[in-house]
Design an enzyme around this catalytic site. Structure first.
Site, PDB file in Angstrom:
ATOM      1  N   SER A   8       0.848  -1.324   0.015  1.00  0.00           N
ATOM      2  CA  SER A   8      -0.063  -0.014   0.098  1.00  0.00           C
ATOM      3  C   SER A   8       0.836   1.235  -0.207  1.00  0.00           C
ATOM      4  O   SER A   8       1.591   1.421   0.917  1.00  0.00           O
ATOM      5  CB  SER A   8      -0.823   0.043   1.224  1.00  0.00           C
ATOM      6  OG  SER A   8      -1.386   1.269   1.287  1.00  0.00           O
ATOM      7  N   HIS A  33      -0.841  -1.029  -4.386  1.00  0.00           N
ATOM      8  CA  HIS A  33      -2.006  -0.786  -3.879  1.00  0.00           C
ATOM      9  C   HIS A  33      -2.091   0.721  -3.691  1.00  0.00           C
ATOM     10  O   HIS A  33      -1.297   1.353  -2.986  1.00  0.00           O
ATOM     11  CB  HIS A  33      -2.387  -1.500  -2.705  1.00  0.00           C
ATOM     12  CG  HIS A  33      -3.541  -1.414  -1.948  1.00  0.00           C
ATOM     13  ND1 HIS A  33      -4.589  -2.211  -2.521  1.00  0.00           N
ATOM     14  CD2 HIS A  33      -4.165  -0.573  -1.132  1.00  0.00           C
ATOM     15  CE1 HIS A  33      -5.854  -1.756  -1.875  1.00  0.00           C
ATOM     16  NE2 HIS A  33      -5.300  -0.960  -0.769  1.00  0.00           N
ATOM     17  N   ASP A  35      -4.605   3.819  -2.280  1.00  0.00           N
ATOM     18  CA  ASP A  35      -5.624   4.242  -1.492  1.00  0.00           C
ATOM     19  C   ASP A  35      -6.189   5.719  -1.743  1.00  0.00           C
ATOM     20  O   ASP A  35      -5.453   6.432  -1.592  1.00  0.00           O
ATOM     21  CB  ASP A  35      -5.436   4.160  -0.064  1.00  0.00           C
ATOM     22  CG  ASP A  35      -5.062   2.447   0.267  1.00  0.00           C
ATOM     23  OD1 ASP A  35      -6.257   1.794   0.190  1.00  0.00           O
ATOM     24  OD2 ASP A  35      -4.139   2.116   0.819  1.00  0.00           O
ATOM     25  N   MET A  37      -8.808   8.235  -0.797  1.00  0.00           N
ATOM     26  CA  MET A  37      -9.664   8.751   0.160  1.00  0.00           C
ATOM     27  C   MET A  37     -10.281  10.332   0.248  1.00  0.00           C
ATOM     28  O   MET A  37      -9.831  11.286  -0.109  1.00  0.00           O
ATOM     29  CB  MET A  37      -9.383   8.427   1.827  1.00  0.00           C
ATOM     30  CG  MET A  37      -8.462   7.528   1.876  1.00  0.00           C
ATOM     31  SD  MET A  37      -7.743   7.429   3.354  1.00  0.00           S
ATOM     32  CE  MET A  37      -6.861   5.491   3.283  1.00  0.00           C
ATOM     33  N   HIS A  66      -7.992   1.434  -4.825  1.00  0.00           N
ATOM     34  CA  HIS A  66      -9.198   1.181  -3.845  1.00  0.00           C
ATOM     35  C   HIS A  66      -9.612   2.542  -3.566  1.00  0.00           C
ATOM     36  O   HIS A  66      -8.860   3.370  -2.823  1.00  0.00           O
ATOM     37  CB  HIS A  66      -8.491   0.422  -2.444  1.00  0.00           C
ATOM     38  CG  HIS A  66      -9.181   0.303  -1.435  1.00  0.00           C
ATOM     39  ND1 HIS A  66      -8.728   0.159  -0.253  1.00  0.00           N
ATOM     40  CD2 HIS A  66     -10.637   0.320  -1.144  1.00  0.00           C
ATOM     41  CE1 HIS A  66      -9.701  -0.029   0.642  1.00  0.00           C
ATOM     42  NE2 HIS A  66     -10.937   0.127   0.003  1.00  0.00           N
ATOM     43  N   MET A  68     -11.986   4.844  -1.683  1.00  0.00           N
ATOM     44  CA  MET A  68     -13.057   5.108  -0.577  1.00  0.00           C
ATOM     45  C   MET A  68     -13.679   6.550  -0.639  1.00  0.00           C
ATOM     46  O   MET A  68     -13.241   7.460   0.014  1.00  0.00           O
ATOM     47  CB  MET A  68     -11.751   5.029   0.610  1.00  0.00           C
ATOM     48  CG  MET A  68     -11.688   3.614   0.993  1.00  0.00           C
ATOM     49  SD  MET A  68     -10.168   3.544   2.132  1.00  0.00           S
ATOM     50  CE  MET A  68      -8.912   3.423   0.844  1.00  0.00           C
ATOM     51  N   MET A 137     -12.162  -5.997   3.861  1.00  0.00           N
ATOM     52  CA  MET A 137     -11.267  -5.047   4.846  1.00  0.00           C
ATOM     53  C   MET A 137     -11.237  -5.721   6.112  1.00  0.00           C
ATOM     54  O   MET A 137     -12.241  -6.084   6.695  1.00  0.00           O
ATOM     55  CB  MET A 137     -12.268  -3.709   4.988  1.00  0.00           C
ATOM     56  CG  MET A 137     -11.983  -2.847   3.746  1.00  0.00           C
ATOM     57  SD  MET A 137     -10.569  -2.375   2.836  1.00  0.00           S
ATOM     58  CE  MET A 137      -9.720  -1.541   4.271  1.00  0.00           C
ATOM     59  N   ASP A 175      -7.154  -6.380   3.121  1.00  0.00           N
ATOM     60  CA  ASP A 175      -6.403  -5.075   3.205  1.00  0.00           C
ATOM     61  C   ASP A 175      -6.854  -4.495   4.802  1.00  0.00           C
ATOM     62  O   ASP A 175      -7.522  -4.315   5.147  1.00  0.00           O
ATOM     63  CB  ASP A 175      -7.315  -4.013   2.412  1.00  0.00           C
ATOM     64  CG  ASP A 175      -6.516  -2.802   2.524  1.00  0.00           C
ATOM     65  OD1 ASP A 175      -5.446  -2.551   2.920  1.00  0.00           O
ATOM     66  OD2 ASP A 175      -7.342  -1.866   1.491  1.00  0.00           O
TER      67      ASP A 175
HETATM   68  C1  DX5 Z   1      -7.008   1.520   4.911  1.00  0.00           C
HETATM   69  C2  DX5 Z   1      -6.240   1.338   3.347  1.00  0.00           C
HETATM   70  C3  DX5 Z   1      -5.089   0.106   3.610  1.00  0.00           C
HETATM   71  C4  DX5 Z   1      -3.935   0.868   4.247  1.00  0.00           C
HETATM   72  C5  DX5 Z   1      -3.366  -0.464   4.883  1.00  0.00           C
HETATM   73  O1  DX5 Z   1      -7.987   2.287   4.750  1.00  0.00           O
HETATM   74  O2  DX5 Z   1      -7.319   0.699   2.477  1.00  0.00           O
HETATM   75  O3  DX5 Z   1      -4.815  -0.097   2.183  1.00  0.00           O
HETATM   76  O4  DX5 Z   1      -2.817   1.347   3.623  1.00  0.00           O
HETATM   77  O5  DX5 Z   1      -2.523  -0.134   5.694  1.00  0.00           O
HETATM   78  P1  DX5 Z   1      -1.782  -1.218   6.893  1.00  0.00           P
HETATM   79  O6  DX5 Z   1      -1.344  -2.474   6.162  1.00  0.00           O
HETATM   80  O7  DX5 Z   1      -0.812  -0.442   7.362  1.00  0.00           O
HETATM   81  O8  DX5 Z   1      -2.656  -1.638   7.779  1.00  0.00           O
HETATM   82 ZN    ZN Z   2      -6.702  -0.170   0.690  1.00  0.00          ZN
END
Ligand code: DX5
Ligand code: ZN
Length: 216
Positions: A8, A33, A35, A37, A66, A68, A137, A175
């Site tokens: 990630s 990956h 993310d 947000m 991904h 969100m 998740m 994840d």
């Molecule tokens: C959280 C993200 C993850 C995050 C995971 O909302 O979707 O991808 O980066 O981080 P770790 O591996 O540190 O839990």
């Molecule tokens: Zn993620």
């Protein structure tokens, strides 16, 4: 097939992103990956299109994005344009999930759906055959470095059963809070792809950590 690893980028050093991308290019990782947000669907804001575009210029492996965010349908074309290979939306953010999945595929990307910890696997019964990926998740989305929610292991096993029952070819990705210990439980339960952020980038040798996850 050995488990796929998707580090990630939320936990990379944003001031040295090209360096960290090149580390992943040279490592045994399979995907990036990414993310996204929006500060509405989740209580945090990460980064958007210009950053993904910049990542794509250096990445030699698929971008596993991904999102969100609320109203994901409004941004499907833009994610494709930025270089997204796999686009995963949240079940909880989609009122017309079937339509959204078709739109992602029509745009030329693989389609994934993510389930928050409270959302049952059965919510995907009627779309599982259309999916390329299910993202379980194992933390509440929004932040890296959170504690693993153990029920995710059961959800992986349930997803595997649903996939087999419906003849789906979807991969199961997990994840949140993944390390060697939780990763092993997930792989044994049937996970195909592990996302790891803080465990990889917080380690003294990220490339070696990726290799250890890959060999689970
Ligand atoms: C959280 C993200 C993850 C995050 C995971 O909302 O979707 O991808 O980066 O981080 P770790 O591996 O540190 O839990
Ligand atoms: Zn993620």
């Amino acid at each position: 097939m050995s488990v796929l690893i998707s580090p990630s980028m939320l936990s990379c050093d944003f001031a040295n992103m090209q360096r960290d991308i090149e580390m992943i290019n040279a490592s045994q990782a399979d995907w990036f990956h990414v993310d996204v947000m929006d500060g509405v669907f989740v209580p945090n804001i990460s980064f958007g299109f210009p950053v993904i575009e910049a990542m794509k210029r250096h990445a030699t492996k698929p971008l596993d994005v991904h999102i969100m965010i609320e109203n994901p349908d409004d941004y499907i074309a833009e994610f494709k344009r930025c270089g997204t290979d796999i686009l995963t939306v949240h079940f909880e953010a989609c009122r017309h999930l079937h339509r959204t999945i078709q739109a992602i595929k029509q745009a030329g990307m693989k389609a994934g759906v993510a389930l928050n910890p409270h959302t049952p696997v059965s919510a995907l019964t009627d779309v599982i055959a259309d999916l390329d990926l299910v993202l379980i998740m194992s933390v509440n989305p929004g932040f890296g470095g959170q504690k693993f929610i153990a029920n995710a292991v059961n959800k992986v096993a349930e997803t595997k059963q649903l996939i087999q029952a419906k003849g789906s070819s979807a991969l199961i990705e997990v994840d949140g809070g993944v390390n060697l210990e939780t990763g092993k439980l997930l792989v044994d339960a049937g996970a195909d792809v592990l996302v790891a952020g803080s465990f990889v980038f917080g380690s003294s040798n990220p490339s070696e950590t990726i290799e250890q996850l890959k060999s689970l």
